[in-house]
Design a protein around this motif. Structure first.
Motif, PDB file in Angstrom:
ATOM      1  N   ILE A   1      39.341  42.517  38.634  1.00 22.01           N
ATOM      2  CA  ILE A   1      39.405  41.651  39.751  1.00 22.01           C
ATOM      3  C   ILE A   1      40.209  40.436  39.593  1.00 22.01           C
ATOM      4  CG2 ILE A   1      38.214  40.428  41.766  1.00 22.01           C
ATOM      5  CD1 ILE A   1      36.088  42.513  41.734  1.00 22.01           C
ATOM      6  N   LEU A   2      39.773  39.867  38.522  1.00 21.48           N
ATOM      7  CA  LEU A   2      40.338  38.614  38.046  1.00 21.48           C
ATOM      8  C   LEU A   2      41.774  38.740  37.922  1.00 21.48           C
ATOM      9  CD1 LEU A   2      37.377  37.074  35.592  1.00 21.48           C
ATOM     10  CD2 LEU A   2      38.502  35.934  37.676  1.00 21.48           C
ATOM     11  N   HIS A   3      42.148  40.024  36.929  1.00 22.16           N
ATOM     12  CA  HIS A   3      43.488  40.215  36.776  1.00 22.16           C
ATOM     13  C   HIS A   3      44.422  40.587  37.856  1.00 22.16           C
ATOM     14  CE1 HIS A   3      46.948  41.918  34.376  1.00 22.16           C
ATOM     15  NE2 HIS A   3      46.832  42.905  35.344  1.00 22.16           N
ATOM     16  N   MET A   4      43.922  41.146  38.863  1.00 24.47           N
ATOM     17  CA  MET A   4      44.665  41.624  40.306  1.00 24.47           C
ATOM     18  C   MET A   4      45.136  40.093  40.704  1.00 24.47           C
ATOM     19  SD  MET A   4      42.265  43.341  42.893  1.00 24.47           S
ATOM     20  CE  MET A   4      41.564  44.604  41.669  1.00 24.47           C
ATOM     21  N   ALA A   5      43.757  39.276  40.896  1.00 21.95           N
ATOM     22  CA  ALA A   5      43.909  38.118  41.596  1.00 21.95           C
ATOM     23  C   ALA A   5      45.263  36.974  40.925  1.00 21.95           C
ATOM     24  CB  ALA A   5      42.763  37.253  41.751  1.00 21.95           C
TER      25      ALA A   5
ATOM     26  N   VAL B   1      47.803  38.279  38.994  1.00 17.29           N
ATOM     27  CA  VAL B   1      48.908  38.790  39.224  1.00 17.29           C
ATOM     28  C   VAL B   1      49.734  38.312  40.695  1.00 17.29           C
ATOM     29  CG1 VAL B   1      50.226  41.112  39.571  1.00 17.29           C
ATOM     30  CG2 VAL B   1      48.702  40.784  37.604  1.00 17.29           C
ATOM     31  N   ASP B   2      48.623  38.363  41.704  1.00 16.41           N
ATOM     32  CA  ASP B   2      49.249  38.109  42.850  1.00 16.41           C
ATOM     33  C   ASP B   2      49.105  36.519  43.368  1.00 16.41           C
ATOM     34  OD1 ASP B   2      50.115  40.671  43.403  1.00 16.41           O
ATOM     35  OD2 ASP B   2      48.648  41.155  44.683  1.00 16.41           O
ATOM     36  N   GLY B   3      48.437  35.826  42.390  1.00 17.46           N
ATOM     37  CA  GLY B   3      48.429  34.208  42.787  1.00 17.46           C
ATOM     38  C   GLY B   3      47.483  34.105  43.859  1.00 17.46           C
ATOM     39  N   VAL B   4      46.047  34.838  43.961  1.00 18.46           N
ATOM     40  CA  VAL B   4      45.494  34.810  45.181  1.00 18.46           C
ATOM     41  C   VAL B   4      44.168  34.389  44.610  1.00 18.46           C
ATOM     42  CG1 VAL B   4      46.767  36.343  46.647  1.00 18.46           C
ATOM     43  CG2 VAL B   4      44.709  37.035  45.200  1.00 18.46           C
ATOM     44  N   SER B   5      43.034  33.796  45.483  1.00 16.31           N
ATOM     45  CA  SER B   5      41.570  33.596  45.076  1.00 16.31           C
ATOM     46  C   SER B   5      41.017  34.807  44.792  1.00 16.31           C
ATOM     47  CB  SER B   5      40.962  32.959  46.222  1.00 16.31           C
ATOM     48  OG  SER B   5      40.756  33.698  47.325  1.00 16.31           O
ATOM     49  N   ILE B   6      39.809  34.756  44.034  1.00 19.01           N
ATOM     50  CA  ILE B   6      39.055  35.660  43.675  1.00 19.01           C
ATOM     51  C   ILE B   6      38.354  36.365  45.109  1.00 19.01           C
ATOM     52  CG2 ILE B   6      36.625  36.491  42.756  1.00 19.01           C
ATOM     53  CD1 ILE B   6      37.443  34.305  40.555  1.00 19.01           C
ATOM     54  N   GLU B   7      38.042  35.444  46.037  1.00 23.31           N
ATOM     55  CA  GLU B   7      37.335  35.867  47.148  1.00 23.31           C
ATOM     56  C   GLU B   7      38.285  36.908  47.955  1.00 23.31           C
ATOM     57  OE1 GLU B   7      33.860  34.496  50.059  1.00 23.31           O
ATOM     58  OE2 GLU B   7      35.192  32.925  49.346  1.00 23.31           O
ATOM     59  N   GLU B   8      39.767  36.460  48.098  1.00 24.05           N
ATOM     60  CA  GLU B   8      40.655  37.004  48.973  1.00 24.05           C
ATOM     61  C   GLU B   8      40.776  38.411  48.412  1.00 24.05           C
ATOM     62  OE1 GLU B   8      45.436  36.944  49.871  1.00 24.05           O
ATOM     63  OE2 GLU B   8      44.408  35.152  49.621  1.00 24.05           O
ATOM     64  N   ALA B   9      40.711  38.588  46.879  1.00 29.00           N
ATOM     65  CA  ALA B   9      41.122  39.775  46.243  1.00 29.00           C
ATOM     66  C   ALA B   9      39.812  40.725  46.576  1.00 29.00           C
ATOM     67  CB  ALA B   9      41.257  39.488  44.697  1.00 29.00           C
ATOM     68  N   ILE B  10      38.912  40.423  46.426  1.00 28.33           N
ATOM     69  CA  ILE B  10      37.647  41.024  46.825  1.00 28.33           C
ATOM     70  C   ILE B  10      37.361  41.842  48.284  1.00 28.33           C
ATOM     71  CG2 ILE B  10      34.965  41.044  47.174  1.00 28.33           C
ATOM     72  CD1 ILE B  10      35.112  39.183  44.487  1.00 28.33           C
ATOM     73  N   LEU B  11      37.624  40.566  49.012  1.00 30.76           N
ATOM     74  CA  LEU B  11      37.851  41.063  50.598  1.00 30.76           C
ATOM     75  C   LEU B  11      38.942  42.026  51.079  1.00 30.76           C
ATOM     76  CD1 LEU B  11      37.379  37.672  52.283  1.00 30.76           C
ATOM     77  CD2 LEU B  11      35.380  39.397  52.128  1.00 30.76           C
ATOM     78  N   ARG B  12      39.934  41.674  50.402  1.00 27.10           N
ATOM     79  CA  ARG B  12      40.877  42.914  50.484  1.00 27.10           C
ATOM     80  C   ARG B  12      40.694  44.034  49.989  1.00 27.10           C
ATOM     81  NH1 ARG B  12      46.612  39.920  49.026  1.00 27.10           N
ATOM     82  NH2 ARG B  12      47.242  41.871  48.856  1.00 27.10           N
ATOM     83  N   ILE B  13      40.098  44.277  48.871  1.00 29.24           N
ATOM     84  CA  ILE B  13      40.233  45.642  48.278  1.00 29.24           C
ATOM     85  C   ILE B  13      38.740  46.230  48.924  1.00 29.24           C
ATOM     86  CG2 ILE B  13      41.241  45.078  46.093  1.00 29.24           C
ATOM     87  CD1 ILE B  13      38.701  44.643  44.877  1.00 29.24           C
ATOM     88  N   LYS B  14      37.769  45.567  49.493  1.00 29.85           N
ATOM     89  CA  LYS B  14      36.639  45.982  50.132  1.00 29.85           C
ATOM     90  C   LYS B  14      37.081  46.476  51.253  1.00 29.85           C
ATOM     91  CE  LYS B  14      32.222  44.751  52.252  1.00 29.85           C
ATOM     92  NZ  LYS B  14      31.579  43.590  52.916  1.00 29.85           N
ATOM     93  N   ALA B  15      37.911  45.983  52.066  1.00 33.39           N
ATOM     94  CA  ALA B  15      38.515  46.563  53.274  1.00 33.39           C
ATOM     95  C   ALA B  15      39.290  47.610  53.317  1.00 33.39           C
ATOM     96  CB  ALA B  15      39.478  45.327  54.114  1.00 33.39           C
TER      97      ALA B  15
END
Length: 409
Positions: free
Chosen positions: A148-152, A154-168
């Motif tokens: 999760i930290l890595h993907m965030a 790579v895309d320059g987004v927050s941890i929370e945004e990454a989590i919400l997007r992959i959960k959705a």
């Protein structure tokens, strides 16, 4: 009762459901008589799960890539970017493996891979959404805080945004992957490029706050001290305390599977082959079993404790059922990461059920969230599919068109 009144007092308090401190847990781990330690841990199991049920899962670990920039010293699976043996599976291959898993009774897939330098949040959104669209009945229990930290990043987004997007997109549960050892000294020694243990906990806290539950793990046997092992579980318990305090996790841990928080703790042992550590230190069987018991006594806020027969062996896994364990984990239809480092233990569905029943427990097939799918109260209730067999050999490499099945007999 033991010859040490202090140890007696701690064991009795823990067995009665009271909380023990990290310092007390360390004393039990190093000094408590083994049988008294195990009896106290099993007392907790019997109170929490008075029906005597021990659960198991059928799943498949599917690796989407072995390319990784983290280069952990204990890992035999990864390849550096641009390495000739690096690969990434297309979606078609991942879906084919999901279909095979369902045919064999799997209810869960764990999609695992390295920290590929090009895989950001969008890649995982596409991966999870593709699996959910093709096989909506599969639970996706996958990745961990490191990914999760890595993907965030790579895309320059927050941890929370990454989590919400992959959960959705379809992620149902976060694996406890990447924990290894959370305290700073041993973590730096074995995974210097990985995030800190505190950062791992932070990601889990954000995930729990957003309604994702997870597992927690620990790899033991890479040179950490007894005190550092206890510090690892202290960090996890504190994280779970926060989930309970904020209402992400019901304080009634036996019924807390549907909300954010840790569902289970799974300690496993370092495997020494084909990696840079080369087995210089390893945990003994007794160290592992004592830690299993201490973990059951320490985690008053985590419902389930799983034994890792894949790394310790089936005999040790069965013995752990008398030390507070209520789950034997998975018949893994495919596993490549730990197997690449030398894990050679395998089982089949009939044998795993036999291990549970001959330990005087009732076997039950569960799903990711520990809902019972089938309870095998008598041998007449047992499943009959001889094809459900775990694998220790690596089958993730391109070119393997079918899932090789061995004779369960």
């Amino acid at each position: 009762m033991t010859a040490n009144r202090e140890i007696d007092s701690i064991l009795q308090r823990a067995a009665d459901g009271g909380r023990i401190t990290p310092e007390e847990a360390l004393l039990l781990y190093t000094d408590a008589p083994f049988h008294a330690l195990g009896e106290a841990a099993d007392t907790i199991r019997r109170r929490r799960f008075p029906d005597g049920v021990v659960t198991y899962l059928i799943d498949r670990n599917i690796n989407y890539t072995n390319v990784c920039v983290t280069a952990c010293k204990f890992c035999a699976f990864f390849r550096a970017p641009k390495h000739k043996d690096g690969w990434a599976h297309p979606m078609e291959e991942i879906l084919r493996r999901c279909g095979e898993a369902i045919d064999l009774g799997a209810t869960q897939v764990m999609l695992q891979g390295g920290h590929h330098p090009e895989f950001g949040v969008a890649y995982y959104e596409s991966l999870f959404a593709g699996v959910k669209e093709a096989y909506p009945q599969l639970m996706i229990h996958s990745i961990g805080p490191s990914e999760i930290l890595h993907m965030a990043k790579v895309d320059g987004v927050s941890i929370e945004e990454a989590i919400l997007r992959i959960k959705a997109a379809g992620l149902d549960s976060i694996a406890g992957a990447g924990a290894e050892m959370l305290p700073q000294r041993p973590r730096k020694a074995i995974a210097p490029l990985k995030e800190s243990g505190e950062r791992w906990i932070e990601v889990m806290t954000i995930a729990h706050r957003n309604g994702l539950s997870s597992t927690a793990t620990m790899m033991m046997g890479t040179g950490e001290t007894h005190a550092e092992r206890i510090e690892h579980i202290r960090m996890i318990r504190d994280c779970q305390d926060l989930a309970v305090a904020n209402g992400y996790q019901d304080s009634a841990v036996e019924t807390s599977h549907q909300v954010g928080g840790f569902r289970a703790f799974i300690p496993w042992t370092y495997q020494p082959e084909n990696n840079h550590l080369k087995g210089r230190t390893q945990a003994t069987t007794m160290e592992y079993l004592r830690f299993i018991a201490v973990s059951r006594l320490f985690f008053d806020n985590i419902a389930h404790l799983q034994a890792s027969w894949l790394t310790t062996g089936k005999d040790v896994g069965q013995l752990a059922l008398h030390l507070g364990v209520d789950d034997l984990g998975s018949i893994m239809l495919e596993e490549n990461v730990i197997s690449s480092a030398g894990a050679r233990h395998r089982s089949n569905l009939h044998e795993l059920i036999w291990m549970i029943r001959t330990a005087d427990r009732i076997p039950a097939w569960r799903d990711t969230l520990y809902n019972h799918l089938q309870v095998h109260r008598t041998e007449a209730d047992d499943p009959t599919d001889d094809r459900v067999v775990s694998h220790f050999s690596s089958i993730a490499m391109p070119g393997r068109k079918t899932l090789p099945l061995v004779d369960a007999k």
